[in-house]
Motif scaffolding. Structure first.
Motif, PDB file in Angstrom:
ATOM      1  N   LYS A   1      35.236  45.067  32.104  1.00  0.00           N
ATOM      2  CA  LYS A   1      35.559  43.644  31.968  1.00  0.00           C
ATOM      3  C   LYS A   1      36.825  43.358  31.168  1.00  0.00           C
ATOM      4  N   PHE A   2      37.247  44.311  30.345  1.00  0.00           N
ATOM      5  CA  PHE A   2      38.390  44.069  29.465  1.00  0.00           C
ATOM      6  C   PHE A   2      39.470  45.118  29.701  1.00  0.00           C
ATOM      7  N   PHE A   3      40.725  44.688  29.607  1.00  0.00           N
ATOM      8  CA  PHE A   3      41.828  45.610  29.843  1.00  0.00           C
ATOM      9  C   PHE A   3      43.088  45.111  29.156  1.00  0.00           C
ATOM     10  N   GLN A   4      44.022  46.028  29.021  1.00  0.00           N
ATOM     11  CA  GLN A   4      45.350  45.745  28.485  1.00  0.00           C
ATOM     12  C   GLN A   4      46.356  46.242  29.518  1.00  0.00           C
ATOM     13  N   ILE A   5      47.470  45.538  29.648  1.00  0.00           N
ATOM     14  CA  ILE A   5      48.549  45.961  30.538  1.00  0.00           C
ATOM     15  C   ILE A   5      49.674  46.544  29.668  1.00  0.00           C
ATOM     16  N   PHE A   6      50.239  47.646  30.121  1.00  0.00           N
ATOM     17  CA  PHE A   6      51.388  48.230  29.431  1.00  0.00           C
ATOM     18  C   PHE A   6      52.467  48.539  30.469  1.00  0.00           C
ATOM     19  N   HIS A   7      53.717  48.508  30.030  1.00  0.00           N
ATOM     20  CA  HIS A   7      54.824  48.768  30.946  1.00  0.00           C
ATOM     21  C   HIS A   7      55.911  49.566  30.224  1.00  0.00           C
ATOM     22  N   PRO A   8      55.911  50.899  30.405  1.00  0.00           N
ATOM     23  CA  PRO A   8      56.991  51.696  29.837  1.00  0.00           C
ATOM     24  C   PRO A   8      58.168  51.733  30.816  1.00  0.00           C
ATOM     25  N   TRP A   9      59.360  51.499  30.323  1.00  0.00           N
ATOM     26  CA  TRP A   9      60.541  51.600  31.181  1.00  0.00           C
ATOM     27  C   TRP A   9      61.759  51.927  30.334  1.00  0.00           C
ATOM     28  N   SER A  10      62.799  52.346  31.014  1.00  0.00           N
ATOM     29  CA  SER A  10      64.032  52.695  30.309  1.00  0.00           C
ATOM     30  C   SER A  10      65.213  52.000  30.966  1.00  0.00           C
ATOM     31  N   PHE A  11      66.291  51.927  30.222  1.00  0.00           N
ATOM     32  CA  PHE A  11      67.508  51.271  30.687  1.00  0.00           C
ATOM     33  C   PHE A  11      68.692  52.165  30.350  1.00  0.00           C
TER      34      PHE A  11
ATOM     35  N   TYR B   1      42.972  41.372  27.929  1.00  0.00           N
ATOM     36  CA  TYR B   1      42.520  40.419  28.941  1.00  0.00           C
ATOM     37  C   TYR B   1      41.048  40.646  29.267  1.00  0.00           C
ATOM     38  N   GLN B   2      40.399  39.587  29.736  1.00  0.00           N
ATOM     39  CA  GLN B   2      39.067  39.694  30.305  1.00  0.00           C
ATOM     40  C   GLN B   2      39.168  39.282  31.763  1.00  0.00           C
ATOM     41  N   VAL B   3      38.522  40.042  32.658  1.00  0.00           N
ATOM     42  CA  VAL B   3      38.548  39.677  34.075  1.00  0.00           C
ATOM     43  C   VAL B   3      37.652  38.462  34.305  1.00  0.00           C
ATOM     44  N   PRO B   4      37.943  37.656  35.345  1.00  0.00           N
ATOM     45  CA  PRO B   4      37.077  36.516  35.666  1.00  0.00           C
ATOM     46  C   PRO B   4      35.661  36.996  36.016  1.00  0.00           C
ATOM     47  N   ASP B   5      34.677  36.122  35.833  1.00  0.00           N
ATOM     48  CA  ASP B   5      33.293  36.461  36.175  1.00  0.00           C
ATOM     49  C   ASP B   5      33.221  36.983  37.608  1.00  0.00           C
ATOM     50  N   GLY B   6      32.446  38.040  37.777  1.00  0.00           N
ATOM     51  CA  GLY B   6      32.266  38.615  39.115  1.00  0.00           C
ATOM     52  C   GLY B   6      33.335  39.621  39.506  1.00  0.00           C
ATOM     53  N   GLU B   7      34.390  39.766  38.710  1.00  0.00           N
ATOM     54  CA  GLU B   7      35.478  40.701  39.013  1.00  0.00           C
ATOM     55  C   GLU B   7      35.339  41.956  38.146  1.00  0.00           C
ATOM     56  N   LYS B   8      35.986  43.019  38.580  1.00  0.00           N
ATOM     57  CA  LYS B   8      36.058  44.243  37.784  1.00  0.00           C
ATOM     58  C   LYS B   8      37.517  44.589  37.560  1.00  0.00           C
ATOM     59  N   VAL B   9      37.759  45.332  36.510  1.00  0.00           N
ATOM     60  CA  VAL B   9      39.126  45.771  36.206  1.00  0.00           C
ATOM     61  C   VAL B   9      39.577  46.737  37.296  1.00  0.00           C
ATOM     62  N   GLN B  10      40.755  46.461  37.856  1.00  0.00           N
ATOM     63  CA  GLN B  10      41.381  47.404  38.787  1.00  0.00           C
ATOM     64  C   GLN B  10      42.344  48.251  37.971  1.00  0.00           C
ATOM     65  N   ARG B  11      42.252  49.555  38.135  1.00  0.00           N
ATOM     66  CA  ARG B  11      43.109  50.467  37.367  1.00  0.00           C
ATOM     67  C   ARG B  11      44.231  51.005  38.266  1.00  0.00           C
ATOM     68  N   PHE B  12      45.425  51.031  37.713  1.00  0.00           N
ATOM     69  CA  PHE B  12      46.580  51.582  38.419  1.00  0.00           C
ATOM     70  C   PHE B  12      47.576  52.080  37.423  1.00  0.00           C
TER      71      PHE B  12
END
Length: 154
Positions: A59-69, A143-154
């Motif tokens: 139900k709970f997740f964090q988004i991360f974005h590693p990138w370089s320039f 974040y918390q997903v909306p009711d009835g949803e599950k965290v999608q992992r990628f």
């Protein structure tokens, strides 16, 4: 967010699906890219999903974005960290840390939080690398997903 002792101390970023949160993360990374203000190439890595420590991983997740320039020309990075230190606060970010890191190369590093958007960014200037570059890690609150949803992992 950088003052969180561990990820269980992360602020709530609200309710979202992981795909929508990843889209928002790309917008935040793009805004930071624009603040860099020089021509160059950003890596093509996309956002990822992580667990929020101590919370239900379905139900709970964090988004991360590693990138370089990497700039078109190495000397373009001269002064970029100082400019980011000045520009970020004008765009809702609070600089939490700024200075040399503890690595052998003593890279200049900046950490900033955006409390309104619930994001944190850590930027390191690898001036001694060939080619010189900026490495960035942008991370969201929890974040918390909306009711009835599950965290999608990628």
């Amino acid at each position: 967010m950088t003052d969180a002792k561990d990820s269980s101390d992360l602020p709530s970023a609200g309710t979202s699906t992981s795909l929508d949160a990843a889209d928002e993360m790309e917008k935040v990374s793009s805004e930071i890219y624009d603040l860099i203000g020089i021509k160059g190439k950003a890596s093509e890595t996309g956002p990822g999903v992580a667990e929020c420590s101590g919370k239900d991983p379905e139900k709970f997740f964090q988004i991360f974005h590693p990138w370089s320039f990497v700039p078109e020309s190495a000397d373009q990075l001269d002064g970029v960290m100082e400019r980011l230190k000045e520009k970020l606060p004008k765009h809702g970010w609070k600089v939490m840390e700024y200075g040399l890191d503890t690595s052998k190369n003593q890279n200049l590093s900046l950490t900033a939080d955006n409390k309104e958007k619930k994001y944190s960014v850590k930027i390191a200037h690898f001036a001694k690398d060939n080619p010189p570059s900026l490495n960035l890690m942008v991370a969201s609150g929890c974040y918390q997903v909306p009711d009835g949803e599950k965290v999608q992992r990628f």
